[in-house]
Design a protein around this motif. Structure first.
Motif, PDB file in Angstrom:
ATOM      1  N   HIS A   1      13.313   6.667   0.565  1.00  0.00           N
ATOM      2  CA  HIS A   1      14.732   6.799   0.911  1.00  0.00           C
ATOM      3  C   HIS A   1      15.007   8.254   1.327  1.00  0.00           C
ATOM      4  CE1 HIS A   1      18.925   5.425   0.822  1.00  0.00           C
ATOM      5  NE2 HIS A   1      19.231   6.668   0.365  1.00  0.00           N
ATOM      6  N   GLY A   2      15.200   8.456   2.626  1.00  0.00           N
ATOM      7  CA  GLY A   2      15.526   9.796   3.117  1.00  0.00           C
ATOM      8  C   GLY A   2      17.031  10.024   3.214  1.00  0.00           C
ATOM      9  N   LYS A   3      17.425  11.224   3.607  1.00  0.00           N
ATOM     10  CA  LYS A   3      18.836  11.553   3.722  1.00  0.00           C
ATOM     11  C   LYS A   3      19.478  10.854   4.917  1.00  0.00           C
ATOM     12  CE  LYS A   3      18.688  15.935   1.284  1.00  0.00           C
ATOM     13  NZ  LYS A   3      19.483  15.446   0.148  1.00  0.00           N
ATOM     14  N   GLN A   4      18.683  10.703   5.997  1.00  0.00           N
ATOM     15  CA  GLN A   4      19.217  10.056   7.188  1.00  0.00           C
ATOM     16  C   GLN A   4      18.512   8.721   7.458  1.00  0.00           C
ATOM     17  OE1 GLN A   4      21.879  11.146   8.782  1.00  0.00           O
ATOM     18  NE2 GLN A   4      22.001  13.035   7.559  1.00  0.00           N
ATOM     19  N   ARG A   5      17.241   8.715   7.307  1.00  0.00           N
ATOM     20  CA  ARG A   5      16.456   7.522   7.602  1.00  0.00           C
ATOM     21  C   ARG A   5      15.569   7.155   6.397  1.00  0.00           C
ATOM     22  NH1 ARG A   5      14.329   8.529  13.825  1.00  0.00           N
ATOM     23  NH2 ARG A   5      16.422   8.722  14.786  1.00  0.00           N
ATOM     24  N   SER A   6      15.022   5.944   6.500  1.00  0.00           N
ATOM     25  CA  SER A   6      14.137   5.435   5.438  1.00  0.00           C
ATOM     26  C   SER A   6      12.824   4.975   6.060  1.00  0.00           C
ATOM     27  CB  SER A   6      14.803   4.296   4.665  1.00  0.00           C
ATOM     28  OG  SER A   6      16.036   4.732   4.106  1.00  0.00           O
ATOM     29  N   ALA A   7      11.853   4.724   5.184  1.00  0.00           N
ATOM     30  CA  ALA A   7      10.533   4.253   5.634  1.00  0.00           C
ATOM     31  C   ALA A   7       9.958   3.315   4.569  1.00  0.00           C
ATOM     32  CB  ALA A   7       9.595   5.433   5.889  1.00  0.00           C
ATOM     33  N   LEU A   8       9.002   2.509   4.987  1.00  0.00           N
ATOM     34  CA  LEU A   8       8.319   1.570   4.088  1.00  0.00           C
ATOM     35  C   LEU A   8       6.823   1.647   4.408  1.00  0.00           C
ATOM     36  CD1 LEU A   8       9.129  -0.470   1.874  1.00  0.00           C
ATOM     37  CD2 LEU A   8       8.978  -2.272   3.602  1.00  0.00           C
ATOM     38  N   VAL A   9       6.038   2.155   3.467  1.00  0.00           N
ATOM     39  CA  VAL A   9       4.606   2.384   3.709  1.00  0.00           C
ATOM     40  C   VAL A   9       3.792   1.635   2.649  1.00  0.00           C
ATOM     41  CG1 VAL A   9       4.999   4.631   4.787  1.00  0.00           C
ATOM     42  CG2 VAL A   9       4.642   4.478   2.305  1.00  0.00           C
ATOM     43  N   PRO A  10       2.530   1.264   2.945  1.00  0.00           N
ATOM     44  CA  PRO A  10       1.670   0.589   1.951  1.00  0.00           C
ATOM     45  C   PRO A  10       1.420   1.489   0.754  1.00  0.00           C
ATOM     46  CG  PRO A  10       0.785   0.332   4.156  1.00  0.00           C
ATOM     47  CD  PRO A  10       1.897   1.349   4.271  1.00  0.00           C
ATOM     48  N   ALA A  11       1.347   0.917  -0.415  1.00  0.00           N
ATOM     49  CA  ALA A  11       1.127   1.657  -1.658  1.00  0.00           C
ATOM     50  C   ALA A  11       0.469   0.718  -2.672  1.00  0.00           C
ATOM     51  CB  ALA A  11       2.440   2.229  -2.184  1.00  0.00           C
ATOM     52  N   GLY A  12       0.297   1.242  -3.890  1.00  0.00           N
ATOM     53  CA  GLY A  12      -0.325   0.447  -4.948  1.00  0.00           C
ATOM     54  C   GLY A  12      -1.844   0.551  -4.931  1.00  0.00           C
ATOM     55  N   GLY A  13      -2.441   0.159  -6.026  1.00  0.00           N
ATOM     56  CA  GLY A  13      -3.894   0.184  -6.138  1.00  0.00           C
ATOM     57  C   GLY A  13      -4.539  -1.079  -5.597  1.00  0.00           C
ATOM     58  N   ALA A  14      -5.837  -1.241  -5.975  1.00  0.00           N
ATOM     59  CA  ALA A  14      -6.590  -2.405  -5.479  1.00  0.00           C
ATOM     60  C   ALA A  14      -6.033  -3.713  -6.012  1.00  0.00           C
ATOM     61  CB  ALA A  14      -8.061  -2.261  -5.876  1.00  0.00           C
ATOM     62  N   ALA A  15      -5.488  -3.679  -7.240  1.00  0.00           N
ATOM     63  CA  ALA A  15      -4.941  -4.910  -7.807  1.00  0.00           C
ATOM     64  C   ALA A  15      -3.704  -5.385  -7.082  1.00  0.00           C
ATOM     65  CB  ALA A  15      -4.628  -4.705  -9.287  1.00  0.00           C
ATOM     66  N   TYR A  16      -3.020  -4.476  -6.369  1.00  0.00           N
ATOM     67  CA  TYR A  16      -1.796  -4.827  -5.651  1.00  0.00           C
ATOM     68  C   TYR A  16      -2.066  -5.158  -4.173  1.00  0.00           C
ATOM     69  CZ  TYR A  16       0.995  -3.270  -9.638  1.00  0.00           C
ATOM     70  OH  TYR A  16       1.565  -3.137 -10.865  1.00  0.00           O
ATOM     71  N   ASN A  17      -3.313  -5.034  -3.768  1.00  0.00           N
ATOM     72  CA  ASN A  17      -3.658  -5.322  -2.363  1.00  0.00           C
ATOM     73  C   ASN A  17      -4.996  -6.062  -2.324  1.00  0.00           C
ATOM     74  OD1 ASN A  17      -1.599  -3.559  -0.557  1.00  0.00           O
ATOM     75  ND2 ASN A  17      -2.195  -2.349  -2.346  1.00  0.00           N
ATOM     76  N   THR A  18      -4.945  -7.337  -2.621  1.00  0.00           N
ATOM     77  CA  THR A  18      -6.156  -8.164  -2.674  1.00  0.00           C
ATOM     78  C   THR A  18      -6.048  -9.305  -1.673  1.00  0.00           C
ATOM     79  OG1 THR A  18      -5.214  -9.524  -4.447  1.00  0.00           O
ATOM     80  CG2 THR A  18      -6.535  -7.610  -5.112  1.00  0.00           C
ATOM     81  N   HIS A  19      -7.231  -9.809  -1.281  1.00  0.00           N
ATOM     82  CA  HIS A  19      -7.322 -10.939  -0.366  1.00  0.00           C
ATOM     83  C   HIS A  19      -8.431 -11.881  -0.853  1.00  0.00           C
ATOM     84  CE1 HIS A  19      -5.640  -7.564   1.977  1.00  0.00           C
ATOM     85  NE2 HIS A  19      -4.945  -8.480   2.649  1.00  0.00           N
ATOM     86  N   THR A  20      -8.111 -13.129  -1.023  1.00  0.00           N
ATOM     87  CA  THR A  20      -9.108 -14.115  -1.450  1.00  0.00           C
ATOM     88  C   THR A  20      -9.233 -15.225  -0.434  1.00  0.00           C
ATOM     89  OG1 THR A  20      -7.481 -15.402  -2.688  1.00  0.00           O
ATOM     90  CG2 THR A  20      -8.635 -13.649  -3.875  1.00  0.00           C
TER      91      THR A  20
END
Length: 301
Positions: free
Chosen positions: A282-301
């Protein structure tokens, strides 16, 4: 006078016994090459011919020679074989046969054991080779299946025409269609990624809300969630919370999970899952959404 009978008596030699005579009578010499005749006997044993007499010495026998006889005795009568000796002989013979048969069987078993061990070794090597070939074929088939299966990936993209608005999109990057059967998401407040739970926990869907399955063909995408800057104030619920978000003392994390199935897979096969996590800045004028979290939060089966 007739002188005939008287002269006959006068001229007759006196009768004397051969054994009492002072002078032994002279007997004609036997020819050295002529054997004397063997006396006739009535013995039951065969009598060999006698040895010829030796020549005399000056008309007198050199020594008295006695005939030598060779007596041949009849063969002795056979001794009867006792019954216990017969049984003992038969038992020894049977033991000898049993021992020979045992040795033969043991050698046969040893040869068969060696042959079986050799065959077992060959069979084991063949089984190992077959197992390795089957494993290789399975891996190859699994690689083909993985290459042909659907792969649903989740990304955060800016909304078109709306500033500081983002769309959580699920896209099928595989080669076969996929059916999204469920989708979960939640908002987590944490100081940083280190303070996130080790394993994401998604709350059950509220009663009355039902997810409609979505079929995605290869290359197609579907919007799972939309998040805008205006939604932050409603999520915080207070000015203090909102001020901590603006100063980055506390952060907002959007986490979720998508479950989908392969349309060409047989029924009953386990569904695939994709977990995703993003950090809202959350910025003062604009916002952004970027990937985060560890391996447990980004899995593919």
């Amino acid at each position: 006078m007739a002188p005939g009978p008287i002269s006959a008596q006068a001229t007759a030699p006196p009768a004397t016994h051969p054994q009492t005579s002072a002078t032994p009578p002279k007997t004609p010499l036997a020819h050295p090459q002529t054997p004397a005749a063997a006396p006739q006997t009535s013995s039951p044993y065969p009598v060999p011919a006698t040895v010829p007499a030796k020549p005399d010495c000056n008309g007198v026998p050199c020594e008295d020679q006695q005939p030598r006889f060779i007596v041949t005795l009849p063969a002795p009568a056979p001794t009867p074989w006792p019954i216990h000796d017969r049984i003992l002989w038969a038992a020894c013979l049977m033991l000898a046969f049993v021992g020979y048969a045992g040795v033969f069987i043991l050698r046969k078993i040893e040869r068969n054991t060696r042959a079986i061990e050799a065959m077992a070794g060959v069979a084991q090597e063949t089984a190992i080779a077959a197992s390795e070939a089957a494993q290789s074929a399975l891996l190859h088939a699994q690689a083909i299946v993985n290459a042909e299966r659907p792969w649903v990936l989740v990304t955060a993209e800016p909304s078109h025409g709306v500033e500081s608005s983002f769309e959580i999109t699920a896209t099928n990057r595989g080669r076969t269609p996929a059916t999204i059967t469920s989708a979960f998401d939640q908002i987590v407040f944490a100081g940083d990624e280190a303070h996130l739970p080790g394993v994401p926990e998604f709350k059950p869907v509220e009663s009355g809300a039902r997810f409609v399955p979505v079929i995605l063909l290869p290359g197609e995408a579907a919007i799972l969630k939309t998040f805008r800057r205006e939604d932050v104030k409603a999520l915080t619920g207070s000015d203090e919370k909102f001020a901590s978000i603006e100063s980055w003392a506390e952060r907002i994390y959007l986490c979720g999970k998508v479950t989908y199935a392969d349309l060409i897979a047989p029924s009953g096969k386990e569904a695939h899952e994709t977990n995703w996590c993003c950090w809202y800045i959350h910025g003062k004028q604009r916002s952004a959404l970027v990937p985060a979290g560890g391996a447990a939060y980004n899995t593919h089966t």
